[in-house]
Design an enzyme around this catalytic site. Structure first.
Site, PDB file in Angstrom:
ATOM      1  N   ASP A   1       0.863  -1.174   0.000  1.00 36.07           N
ATOM      2  CA  ASP A   1       0.000   0.000   0.000  1.00 36.07           C
ATOM      3  C   ASP A   1       0.908   1.235   0.000  1.00 36.07           C
ATOM      4  O   ASP A   1       1.703   1.409   0.913  1.00 36.07           O
ATOM      5  CB  ASP A   1      -0.877  -0.044   1.265  1.00 36.07           C
ATOM      6  CG  ASP A   1      -1.944   1.025   1.249  1.00 36.07           C
ATOM      7  OD1 ASP A   1      -2.029   1.772   0.261  1.00 36.07           O
ATOM      8  OD2 ASP A   1      -2.693   1.111   2.243  1.00 36.07           O
TER       9      ASP A   1
ATOM     10  N   GLU B   1      -2.428   0.222  -4.591  1.00 34.15           N
ATOM     11  CA  GLU B   1      -2.368  -1.001  -3.783  1.00 34.15           C
ATOM     12  C   GLU B   1      -2.193  -2.214  -4.681  1.00 34.15           C
ATOM     13  O   GLU B   1      -2.764  -2.265  -5.765  1.00 34.15           O
ATOM     14  CB  GLU B   1      -3.694  -1.214  -3.043  1.00 34.15           C
ATOM     15  CG  GLU B   1      -3.841  -0.486  -1.747  1.00 34.15           C
ATOM     16  CD  GLU B   1      -5.203  -0.797  -1.139  1.00 34.15           C
ATOM     17  OE1 GLU B   1      -5.415  -1.936  -0.714  1.00 34.15           O
ATOM     18  OE2 GLU B   1      -6.049   0.118  -1.126  1.00 34.15           O
TER      19      GLU B   1
END
Lengths: 436, 197
Positions: A18, A111
């Site tokens: 992330d 992500e």
């Protein structure tokens, strides 16, 4: 079952990555003078799209209005969003991950999930070190930091990447799962919403560990399949695979744009809507989809939304066939007394365009002609840039700037072009804005 | 016009099947062909397969299973070869390097930068030029680098001498810089692009 969450080996190794404050970090990477400063993107929208960690530390939150930002953090640097640069960074980030494993799932712009099962052998090192190397290569080559979680399943990997941010690296091995679930509230689990967590609360389940420790009978009796799957994943049994195909299908396509100053000019507002419709259709055609339903929505100055859904007699991705529906929806939703700040359209009920059933009285030759027109328009766009040819209804949105005043600032990438670039077509490399 | 559309569709389907074969190493089943082509009816798939068989795109073995025809050839097919003078152009061009490939060695780590100063003018880098900067390379002595020295950004030759690092301009009107506190190298300049027209 005192300590059931103990798995001593790595039957699977799933990594979740992330990026930290992605948009703001991209801005800091191409504008090095902004490093260490509170940076906020979203100037053109009037609200915070992304805030750097420096800004977050000062109390800036996502979706905060910019005038509030100026109160809590007067020295914030507020820049217009430069989605082109963010997309380039995103693509590069995924490419760097593919150096390590072919199984990369592009979960969103910032992500990714990566299946690194079995790679210890080829890299002669542990899963933790592989993750560390990924993190270092992304930081070295792109100048942004990312947080990573590595565990046995996607749900656990996601808990890991959230555990420590920014620039965190959390390895949740099978024997440590319970340590990470012990303090995690159940609503923080990926896929569990407020309703489910309230429901689980009725059984005294407050933490992820309490949920994971329930026996299968309980889970099967009270919860539906998606939550049973989450329960397995929390227990280290991988259910969700890493899906590495790039995104090729959509449930719906939406396009919305804000403009400043707000307007009550009917023609201008409709032109905005029409441009959104053309945009959405371009995307639908790119993925060879056609829409069966059209949603039109308008947002007023004081953030009240009004929307209308229109059903179409036949799925299509050609604006010419949708204008009738668009107009009807617009006339229904539009009130002359209101000041509007945003319009949007959503194409839904998407089906592959090869599967369209024609109605009995459809004029097939006309439909084919239309197909040819739009194929040509798409070809022209490819060659000369988007909107080379567009519908006259969108014209008003072209002659008037999208944002007037301070919000009209465009990203530096767009303001400073290289010779040979034009407004729509730029070289596909990010630009470092350094004066040397 | 209609035949055009049909032909394009057929071509797209052949490509899908070929991609499937090269990707997975086996031929798709009838239902997989149906899925790829967006055809629900098995009978329609059957007809499509017959058509492709006629076109020698695929074949059927004696048990009726699909085996690849022309789509399987991994040997590159040259342009039509005619007797007489050979036309080497196509064969020669198959290995052509694009300007992109030539200029951008590491596509994930290469950035553009517009030059504004004269400090490297003697190295042929002028204001308005576009330089390509590779952030992935480790800088060596003699490289042109983009660096931050004590809070100021600059583009200079990197010199890793015995008495420490020096940044040397190509233009004699500028002075070499010895970092006092801090030196950060943002990347190595790998090319300069100047477009005249």
């Amino acid at each position: 079952m005192t300590q059931p969450l103990t798995i001593s080996s790595w039957p699977q190794a799933i990594l979740h990555l992330d990026a930290d404050a992605f948009f703001a970090s991209c801005e800091q990477a191409v504008h090095p003078e902004l490093k260490g400063k509170p940076v906020i993107t979203g100037k053109e929208r009037g609200i915070v799209s992304a805030a750097s960690y420096e800004a977050k530390a000062r109390g800036v939150k996502r979706a905060m209005r910019l005038f509030e930002v100026k109160k809590v953090c007067p020295d914030a640097v507020i820049v217009p969003s430069d989605y082109e640069t963010y997309s380039l960074f995103s693509v590069r980030m995924f490419e760097i991950l593919r150096r390590f494993s072919p199984d990369v799932e592009e979960y969103s712009i910032d992500e990714a999930f990566v299946d690194i099962t079995g790679l210890r052998r080829s890299f002669h090192t542990s899963y933790g070190t592989i993750a560390k190397r990924m993190q270092e290569e992304v930081e070295k080559e792109l100048g942004i930091t990312v947080s990573i979680g590595v565990s046995l399943t996607k749900v656990l990997a996601k808990i890991g990447s959230k555990h420590k941010k920014p620039n965190g690296l959390t390895l949740i091995s099978g024997r440590d799962i319970h340590l990470y679930l012990k303090t995690l509230p159940v609503e923080k689990i990926w896929g569990i919403g407020p309703n489910t967590s309230a429901f689980l609360g009725k059984f005294g389940i407050k933490t992820a560990l309490e949920f994971a420790l329930k026996d299968e009978g309980f889970v099967k009796k009270h919860l539906s399949k998606p939550y049973q799957e989450i329960w397995h994943e929390l227990n280290g049994r991988s259910i969700y695979p890493v899906v590495c195909e790039s995104k090729s299908s959509y449930q719906s396509i939406s396009k919305a744009k804000t403009f400043t100053p707000p307007s009550r000019d009917k023609e201008f507002i409709f032109a905005q809507l029409s441009k959104n419709l053309e945009n959405a259709c371009i995307k639908a055609r790119r993925y060879k989809l056609a829409a069966a339903r059209l949603i039109v929505f308008l947002r007023t100055q004081d953030f009240r939304d009004s929307g209308i859904e229109v059903k179409l007699n036949r799925p299509t991705a050609y604006p010419a066939y949708l204008f009738q529906a668009l107009k009807e929806g617009f006339n229904n939703a539009f009130e002359p007394a209101n000041l509007y700040r945003q319009t949007g359209v959503v194409l839904s009920g998407l089906v592959p365009d090869a599967e369209i059933q024609y109605a009995l009285f459809d004029d097939n030759s006309k439909i084919e002609k239309m197909a040819n027109i739009y194929t040509t328009i798409d070809l022209l766009s490819e060659k000369f840039g988007k909107y080379t040819v567009h519908h006259a209804a969108s014209l008003a949105s072209k002659v008037q700037a999208q944002h007037e005043g301070a919000r009209g600032d465009v990203p530096q990438r767009v303001a400073e072009l290289f010779k040979g670039e034009n407004k729509r077509q730029h070289l596909g490399l990010p630009v470092l804005h350094i004066k040397v | 016009m209609t035949t055009d559309l049909r032909e394009n569709r057929l071509k797209a389907r052949i490509k899908d099947i070929a991609d499937f074969y090269h990707h997975k190493g086996r031929m798709p089943s009838f239902s997989e062909i149906g899925e790829m082509a967006g055809i629900k009816s098995k009978n329609a798939v059957y007809k499509l397969v017959n058509k492709l068989e006629k076109l020698k795109v695929l074949e059927r073995d004696d048990r009726g299973r699909l085996i690849p025809g022309s789509i399987a050839s991994s040997v590159k097919i040259l342009g039509t070869v005619e007797a007489g003078f050979p036309s080497p152009a196509e064969e020669e061009l198959s290995d052509a390097l694009s300007l992109d490939d030539l200029l951008v060695k590491n596509p994930q780590a290469t950035f553009l930068l517009k030059v504004s100063g004269y400090s490297m003018s003697e190295a042929g880098i002028l204001p308005g030029d576009m330089v390509l900067v590779d952030k992935g390379q480790s800088p060596k002595s003699g490289d042109i680098v983009i660096a931050e020295v004590d809070g100021e950004w600059t583009m200079k030759y990197l010199d890793k001498g015995k008495e420490g690092v020096t940044l040397i301009p190509a233009n004699p009107k500028f002075k070499p810089i010895k970092p006092q506190k801090e030196l950060k190298i943002a990347g190595v300049v790998t090319a300069v692009v100047r477009k005249y027209k």
